[in-house]
Design an enzyme around this catalytic site. Structure first.
Site, PDB file in Angstrom:
ATOM      1  N   HIS A  26      -5.811  -8.166   0.116  1.00  0.00           N
ATOM      2  CA  HIS A  26      -5.027  -9.372  -0.162  1.00  0.00           C
ATOM      3  C   HIS A  26      -4.057  -9.623   0.994  1.00  0.00           C
ATOM      4  O   HIS A  26      -3.313  -8.712   1.380  1.00  0.00           O
ATOM      5  CB  HIS A  26      -4.234  -9.219  -1.465  1.00  0.00           C
ATOM      6  CG  HIS A  26      -3.647 -10.502  -1.944  1.00  0.00           C
ATOM      7  ND1 HIS A  26      -2.409 -10.946  -1.549  1.00  0.00           N
ATOM      8  CD2 HIS A  26      -4.148 -11.454  -2.769  1.00  0.00           C
ATOM      9  CE1 HIS A  26      -2.158 -12.119  -2.122  1.00  0.00           C
ATOM     10  NE2 HIS A  26      -3.199 -12.445  -2.867  1.00  0.00           N
ATOM     11  N   ASP A  67      -4.038 -10.526  -8.909  1.00  0.00           N
ATOM     12  CA  ASP A  67      -3.451  -9.751  -7.802  1.00  0.00           C
ATOM     13  C   ASP A  67      -2.310  -8.861  -8.296  1.00  0.00           C
ATOM     14  O   ASP A  67      -1.298  -8.687  -7.607  1.00  0.00           O
ATOM     15  CB  ASP A  67      -2.919 -10.679  -6.695  1.00  0.00           C
ATOM     16  CG  ASP A  67      -3.930 -11.719  -6.273  1.00  0.00           C
ATOM     17  OD1 ASP A  67      -5.133 -11.426  -6.355  1.00  0.00           O
ATOM     18  OD2 ASP A  67      -3.511 -12.819  -5.872  1.00  0.00           O
ATOM     19  N   CYS A  84       7.459   5.367  45.151  1.00  0.00           N
ATOM     20  CA  CYS A  84       6.656   6.301  44.357  1.00  0.00           C
ATOM     21  C   CYS A  84       6.223   7.527  45.153  1.00  0.00           C
ATOM     22  O   CYS A  84       6.053   8.609  44.593  1.00  0.00           O
ATOM     23  CB  CYS A  84       5.437   5.591  43.776  1.00  0.00           C
ATOM     24  SG  CYS A  84       4.468   4.689  44.989  1.00  0.00           S
TER      25      CYS A  84
END
Length: 923
Positions: free
Chosen positions: A128, A164, A728
């Site tokens: 649902h 539901d 880096c």
């Protein structure tokens, strides 16, 4: 080795598959969602004993039925299960005969009798689309948006005789973005996560671990099914409520209002955060004030004076137009067709006939939708026309905006002639007078060839690290923006001119990008300086200069990507030819860091584009501006729309969605090792997309006593302080031979004192600010840890006493192998120095390699034999001998171990963005 591998595989397989309990399932439902649940449950080893779905419609089976019939699974197509409230006996008997232990109902539009629901041993579970007990009922997703809920989600619950109201088995939720629609929520979360949840729920039941949590009535709600008749929008309310109503009905059933006495349906609503553009007033029934038709759409006002924008309008006859064209929708004159165009029109008429099989003849006035066509027929029409006419840029919405055959042909011919080309690029620049020039900086998302605000209207400040001031506000991309950008890149790859382009022509466009970057190099370098803190002279030479070189290098590769022929065993009397082809991967994602914003973009995107891919790129959140300027230049170069998309924003949101997205085939990332690991995991779990990672480093630099001392001091400093240490491959740890250690340190400190720290735009500056405040704070903490652990702080270690994020160049000595600063990367101007005993080559090598990183390394010695010996044994992707930081566009760059894998630059980088296909022909 083979035996061991097979044992490991068998152990893994039994633990994850054979030992799990499996069930006999009946799937009751329909749609693509039902099909995916069915297929995934079968993959998990469950036996589907029957599929119960809806009858064929217009001769077309439901997707669930198609998949099941292909697998040989029994399929039942009952038009109904009960008559006048009572079960149909033959339907019940057919169901009972399959012997299911559990009913799985993923998307079920039929009323199923309770004796069917309760029949199996384990009962029935239902999906649902709401967080029960909120929004019970069939229009739950619509009401989630209509009510402006901040959370959406779904529930898997046990079926009972209520509406539901059965016990809850499992729930999941997600945030609702301000401009989400039913479609975006469904595609982003409810569909993919719902499938996973249904499969997980079944396994929980099989293992006896499934909960049954009774639903509380607290907070429970039920709203009726939304139909066209009750979807009229009330304009006498605040703007956000109007917006929620429209998006809650987009695309079905469609919110409508009355304009000029006729119903008009409104699509594509978004809240208007900025000022209202100029336009023409439009009276709308029930509105607090007239709307305004602008070049971007129809502006509506709420009773609170706030505004929203509507993108498209649809009239009663089914025709859809851009809202911006409301006053000119009937003004376009027809074009006269050439003989060739008339022939093509007749071929398209045949396509219409094939789709509208119920229509005796397709006349010029035949309306596609009034003749019974549905949304799937729109997709078929678009794809068949694109197949017939390669290169035509046709979208589903074009059909909605040209619903009759004659209008469709007119639209098609205009597109074919290029008369419907996109308008000239509109850029809402932020302008600054700086560095003796006017720099013009785009600051919005760049999606499908256009600059536009983020879907949710959010922005953030990008900061000048020299003084901490705000440069401008930049769009903060949302998950919805990522999905739109990926869709644009996929469309450009699948159907646009880029994928069909001659490789040499593609190379010409990349050369044009390089030429434009060179033409704007001073502006780019200035933007880079104020946004990242790079010293201008370095930005001009390296950040921008190497970016230009990179695009020129890979532009030259476009028409040189080759496969090869391979001799294979012949099966006489036949003969075989086997050859390989190198093909692009498709849509690629690129995530880049903040230390070299433009250069990292160039290193990855140039190779990606040269290989023929399209891309979605996320620049670092703190340095987005040169990437957005690059996007502008790419349009000027003639790169087709959708090929390049740039999304500034959060790594946690944009980067994660790129990692997860099923339509992305490759992700290239430069950044930290922890984030790289998370990306790799997400890429594996999503769709096993290809990954290349350039991650952290702790690069060793070994300086022997027989080095050229002048050069070793100069290059040793550069190895650490280049780009203020935000590099880096920076030498994270220097090993200096004992006999020259003190002299080396003394000379380094002497040279540091000569360095000028200051405004990066000053041509005499040697050392600019760190990139952002958080990084500066991290560096200061790093130095504090070094002192506490007992290393000797020889120089620096403090923030410079001036505005901005300036860090003193810093030197530590007496660093022991166990210390934090000996193991962890600083990514800043911190020189970490350790001694090693004279002549202990193997000992220092062992210490240099005692790290989980392996990006770069270096050695200084005049002894060529020693240099070669050391370079062969250093465990790093790059080894510098008597130099440092010497990278070149033709030389592959990338690391080993936890510094990642894959290469940037050189021919190797192309291979990261290509796949190899083997073709065998028998003749």
């Amino acid at each position: 080795m083979l035996w061991t591998a097979s044992q490991v595989l068998r152990k893994f397989s039994t633990s994850s598959q054979c030992y799990q309990n499996k069930l006999k399932l009946a799937i009751i439902g329909q749609s693509l969602f039902g099909q995916e649940v069915y297929s995934n449950l079968r993959k998990q080893g469950h036996k589907v004993v029957g599929v119960f779905t809806v009858p064929d419609k217009d001769g077309k089976a439901d997707p669930l039925a198609v998949a099941a019939e292909k697998d040989g699974t029994p399929v039942f197509k009952f038009p109904r299960w009960r008559v006048k409230g009572k079960p149909i006996p033959e339907v019940v008997e057919a169901y009972k005969a399959v012997g299911a232990e559990l009913n799985v109902m993923p998307f079920c539009s039929q009323f199923i009798p309770m004796n069917i629901i309760d029949q199996p041993k384990h009962g029935s579970i239902i999906y649902h689309p709401s967080i029960l007990p909120l929004h019970r009922g069939a229009s739950a997703i619509n009401w989630t948006l209509i009510h402006g809920d901040k959370k959406a989600g779904f529930t898997v619950f046990w079926a009972d005789d209520g509406l539901d109201t059965g016990p809850i088995l499992l729930q999941r939720d997600c945030d609702v973005e301000p401009n989400d629609t039913v479609d975006t929520l469904y595609n982003r979360f409810l569909f993919p996560e719902g499938i996973k949840a249904m499969v997980e729920s079944v396994q929980l039941i099989a293992d006896g671990k499934a909960p049954k949590v009774p639903q509380t009535e607290e907070g429970a709600s039920y709203e009726g099914i939304q139909k066209k008749s009750n979807a009229k929008v009330n304009l006498a309310q605040p703007a956000e409520a109007i917006h929620n109503w429209i998006r809650g009905h987009d695309k079905v059933p469609g919110a409508w209002t009355v304009i000029d006495g006729q119903p008009v349906t409104l699509y594509g609503s978004s809240m208007l955060a900025r000022s209202v553009p100029a336009g023409q007033p439009l009276d709308i029934e029930g509105a607090s004030q007239p709307g305004i038709v602008t070049k971007n759409g129809l502006v509506l006002y709420g009773t609170d004076g706030k505004a929203l924008m509507v993108k498209n309008l649809q009239f009663e006859d089914g025709k859809m137009i851009p809202a911006s064209k409301y006053f000119s929708s009937g003004e376009s004159s027809s074009v006269e067709l050439t003989d060739d165009e008339k022939k093509m029109a007749e071929e398209i008429r045949n396509i219409w006939k094939g789709i509208l099989s119920n229509v005796p003849a397709v006349e010029d006035t035949t309306d596609f939708f009034k003749s019974g066509a549905a949304s799937m027929d729109v997709v078929r029409l678009v794809e068949e026309v694109k197949q017939k006419c390669a290169g035509i840029q046709l979208q589903n919405e074009d059909v909605y905006m040209a619903t009759t055959f004659q209008d469709f042909i007119q639209m098609f011919v205009r597109k074919l002639r290029g008369e419907d080309q996109e308008e000239e690029l509109v850029v809402d620049y932020t302008k600054k007078e700086v560095n003796n020039m006017t720099v013009k900086m785009p600051h919005q998302c760049f999606i499908n060839g256009k600059f536009e605000d983020a879907e949710n209207g959010k922005t953030y400040n990008t900061i000048n690290p020299t003084d901490g001031s705000v440069i401008c506000k930049v769009s903060y991309a949302s998950v919805g923006d990522v999905d739109r950008a990926v869709a644009a890149a996929k469309e450009a790859y699948d159907n646009g001119p880029w994928g069909k382009m001659n490789p040499r022509d593609r190379g010409s466009l990349l050369y044009k990008i390089a030429d434009l970057m060179e033409e704007h190099q001073e502006e780019l370098a200035t933007i880079e300086s104020i946004d990242s803190g790079a010293v201008y002279t370095l930005a001009l030479k390296t950040h921008v200069g190497m970016s230009i070189q990179t695009f020129r290098y890979f532009a030259g590769w476009c028409d040189k990507i080759q496969g090869k022929t391979i001799p294979i065993n012949q099966a006489r009397p036949n003969r075989n030819l086997t050859f390989t082809k190198k093909e692009p991967l498709g849509v690629c994602a690129i995530v880049i860091p903040w230390n070299y914003p433009l250069m990292m973009l160039a290193w990855k995107s140039a190779a990606c584009l040269a290989a023929g891919n399209t891309l979605v790129l996320k620049p670092a959140q703190v340095t987005p501006l040169t990437a957005l300027k690059f996007a502008e230049l790419s349009v000027k170069a003639g790169i087709p729309k959708g090929v390049i998309n740039i999304l500034p924003g959060s790594g946690g949101m944009v980067g994660q969605r790129l990692s997860d997205h099923p339509d992305i085939r490759k992700l290239g990332f430069t950044g930290s090792t922890p984030i790289g690991k998370q990306i790799m995991k997400s890429c594996a779990l999503s769709n096993l997309k290809k990954v290349s990672l350039e991650l952290g480093g702790k690069s060793p630099l070994i300086i022997f006593s027989d080095c050229d001392m002048d050069k070793a001091v100069r290059m040793g400093m550069s190895s650490v302080f280049f780009n203020k240490g935000e590099n880096c491959i920076a030498a994270g740890r220097l090993f200096v031979e004992e006999s020259i250690h003190d002299e080396f340190i003394s000379r380094v400190v002497e040279e540091i004192k000569k360095m000028k720290i200051g405004d990066p735009l000053d041509r005499s500056t040697d050392h600019g600010p760190q990139n952002h405040r958080a990084h500066l704070d991290k560096l200061l903490e790093y130095c504090e840890v070094g002192v506490k652990e007992g290393a000797t702080l020889v120089y620096g270690g403090n923030q410079v006493d001036r505005p901005g994020f300036f860090m003193e160049p810093t030197v530590f000595t007496d660093v022991e192998d166990h210390m934090f600063i000996a193991k962890e990367e600083s990514f800043g101007p911190v020189m970490v120095v350790s001694k090693f005993k004279d002549g202990d080559v193997d000992g220092v090598l062992q210490r240099a390699n005692d790290t989980e990183f392996g990006l770069a390394s270096g050695v200084f010695t005049r002894d060529i034999n020693k240099a070669m010996y050391v370079s062969e044994r250093l465990e790093a992707g790059t080894v510098f001998v008597n130099t440092y930081n010497k990278t070149d566009v033709a030389s592959p760059f990338g690391g080993f171990k936890q510094s990642g894998f894959g290469k940037d630059l050189g021919e190797d980088a192309l291979m990261e963005y290509l796949k190899t296909k083997a073709v065998t022909v028998e003749y």
